[in-house]
Scaffold this motif. Structure first.
Motif, short mmCIF file in Angstrom:
data_model
loop_
_atom_site.label_atom_id
_atom_site.label_comp_id
_atom_site.label_asym_id
_atom_site.label_seq_id
_atom_site.Cartn_x
_atom_site.Cartn_y
_atom_site.Cartn_z
N PHE A 25 0.83 -1.21 0.00
CA PHE A 25 0.00 0.00 0.00
C PHE A 25 0.86 1.25 0.00
CE2 PHE A 25 -3.21 -2.82 1.92
CZ PHE A 25 -4.29 -2.49 1.11
N ASP A 26 0.61 2.15 -0.96
CA ASP A 26 1.03 3.53 -0.79
C ASP A 26 0.14 4.08 0.34
OD1 ASP A 26 1.91 6.25 -1.48
OD2 ASP A 26 -0.13 6.45 -2.22
N CYS A 27 0.56 5.13 1.01
CA CYS A 27 -0.20 5.57 2.19
C CYS A 27 -1.08 6.79 1.91
CB CYS A 27 0.76 5.84 3.35
SG CYS A 27 1.62 4.35 3.88
N ASP A 28 -0.44 7.97 1.77
CA ASP A 28 -1.24 9.18 1.59
C ASP A 28 -1.97 9.11 0.24
OD1 ASP A 28 -1.66 11.76 3.05
OD2 ASP A 28 -1.25 12.52 1.05
N GLY A 29 -3.27 9.33 0.24
CA GLY A 29 -4.05 9.25 -1.00
C GLY A 29 -4.70 7.89 -1.22
N VAL A 30 -4.28 6.88 -0.44
CA VAL A 30 -4.85 5.54 -0.56
C VAL A 30 -5.54 5.14 0.74
CG1 VAL A 30 -4.32 3.09 -0.87
CG2 VAL A 30 -3.19 4.79 -2.31
N GLY A 250 -1.86 2.18 -5.38
CA GLY A 250 -1.37 3.55 -5.25
C GLY A 250 -2.30 4.56 -5.89
N ASP A 251 -2.05 5.83 -5.57
CA ASP A 251 -2.88 6.91 -6.14
C ASP A 251 -2.12 7.72 -7.17
OD1 ASP A 251 -1.23 8.10 -4.08
OD2 ASP A 251 -2.43 9.90 -4.33
N ARG A 252 -0.85 7.38 -7.40
CA ARG A 252 -0.05 8.19 -8.33
C ARG A 252 0.52 7.33 -9.43
NH1 ARG A 252 2.90 13.44 -6.19
NH2 ARG A 252 3.74 13.65 -8.26
N THR A 255 4.61 7.39 -9.76
CA THR A 255 5.44 6.80 -8.70
C THR A 255 4.96 5.37 -8.42
OG1 THR A 255 4.04 7.83 -6.98
CG2 THR A 255 6.03 9.01 -7.61
N ASP A 256 3.77 5.24 -7.83
CA ASP A 256 3.27 3.92 -7.41
C ASP A 256 3.08 2.96 -8.58
OD1 ASP A 256 2.91 5.16 -4.85
OD2 ASP A 256 1.00 5.95 -5.57
N ILE A 257 2.33 3.43 -9.56
CA ILE A 257 1.96 2.52 -10.67
C ILE A 257 3.18 2.22 -11.54
CG2 ILE A 257 0.47 2.25 -12.72
CD1 ILE A 257 -0.95 2.17 -9.84
CA CA Z 1 0.30 8.63 -2.39
#
Ligand code: CA
Ligand code: PLP
Length: 312
Positions: A25-30, A250-252, A255-257
């Protein structure tokens, strides 16, 4: 097979989730936005862990918090208790990187000059990496001192993280260390260039500071955080997870994806944070391979949408 960014729901959601052994898990935004948990996120995380038996890890580019800060925040916002070893922040992973890359303490060039705050300093300390420059509220060195004062002979790396005390004087010192020794390492926690705030506002991210040092030094930094695969390699070295059976949430996209796609993970975009379906659509319609690598396998409006597929 080309990624198509399908909505993850129904029987597809059940089969994707049952085939996974680990979820990153990404944290902020997820999981949360600032200090507010995403509604239903804590229950989804609980069902993934306790009900479905998944290995969970938290992977964040934020270098301004320690791993302990993250386990505390998860607890405070009602998420299931997590151990610090499940948290892979760019601060912790930068400390791991420098511990391996720098000579042992006491040897020449074994310390880091750090642009960062107390959390980054604490992670370096915990990893046994000697460092100078960071601190709770460091008195910025005077410009005269930064331009011509003595340099610390032990410095063999410059580490750039989130530094609310960033200054021209610190930039001068970074450049002097990097020019003194072409072998001096240049390491960045992450390149996020903007940190979104509520109401469509944003503040500059660590990537802006990294760019300043890179521009002055005429060198490219080694990046620890997403989309670099280094941060994923840290997860693998700790938990030996199989990329083919791991989901990155992720939400980005950038970066995440991108990290998930580069490392062979199944990627899931949530729309509770930065990136939008319109952006994905633009990448899907492009023939440029770099843009296609930003397309996730799946999306959900929120990770709470996974709840029906995770019935206890
Ligand atoms: Ca994020
Ligand atoms: N860097 C900083 C300083 C932040 O505050 C944040 C988010 O709060 C991030 C990076 C992005 O973190 P994440 O990767 O968890 O979205």
């Amino acid at each position: 097979m080309a990624k198509r960014c399908e909505r993850l729901e129904g029987s597809r959601a059940r089969s994707v989730l049952s085939g996974a052994e680990a979820v990153l898990f990404d944290c902020d935004g997820v999981l949360w936005r600032g200090e507010a948990a995403v509604p239903g996120a804590a229950e989804a995380v609980r069902r993934l862990e306790a009900g479905a038996g998944k290995r969970l890890c938290y992977v964040t580019n934020n270098s301004s918090r320690t791993r302990g800060d993250y386990t505390e925040k998860l607890r405070r916002l009602g998420f299931p208790p997590a151990q610090e070893r499940q948290v892979f922040s760019s601060a912790y992973c930068a400390a791991r990187y420098l511990r391996a890359a720098l000579p042992p303490g006491g040897a020449a060039a074994s310390a880091a000059y750090v642009l960062g705050g107390p959390a980054l300093s604490a992670e370096l300390q915990a990893a046994g990496v000697a460092h100078v420059g960071a601190g709770p509220a460091p008195a910025p060195p005077t410009l005269d001192h930064a331009q011509s004062g003595p340099l610390d002979p032990a410095v063999g790396a410059v580490l750039v993280g989130y530094d609310p005390h960033f200054s021209y004087a610190k930039l001068c010192l970074s450049l002097r260390y990097l020019m003194r020794d072409p072998g001096c390492l240049l390491v960045a926690t992450n390149r996020d260039h903007r940190l979104p705030l509520e109401g469509g506002r944003a503040v500059p991210g660590t990537g802006c500071l990294v760019k300043a040092v890179e521009t002055a030094a005429e060198r490219e930094a080694f990046v620890i955080g997403k989309p670099s695969r280094y941060i994923f390699d840290c997860v693998v070295s700790e938990f030996n997870i199989d990329p083919a059976r791991t989901i990155m949430v992720g939400d980005r996209l950038d970066t995440d994806i991108l990290m998930g796609n580069t490392c062979g993970l199944t990627t899931l975009l949530t729309l509770t944070g930065v990136s939008t379906l319109e952006e994905v659509q633009g990448h899907l319609e492009s023939s440029c391979p770099e843009r296609r690598s930003l397309v996730p396998d799946y999306y959900v409006d929120s990770i709470a949408d996974l709840l029906p597929a995770l019935q206890d």
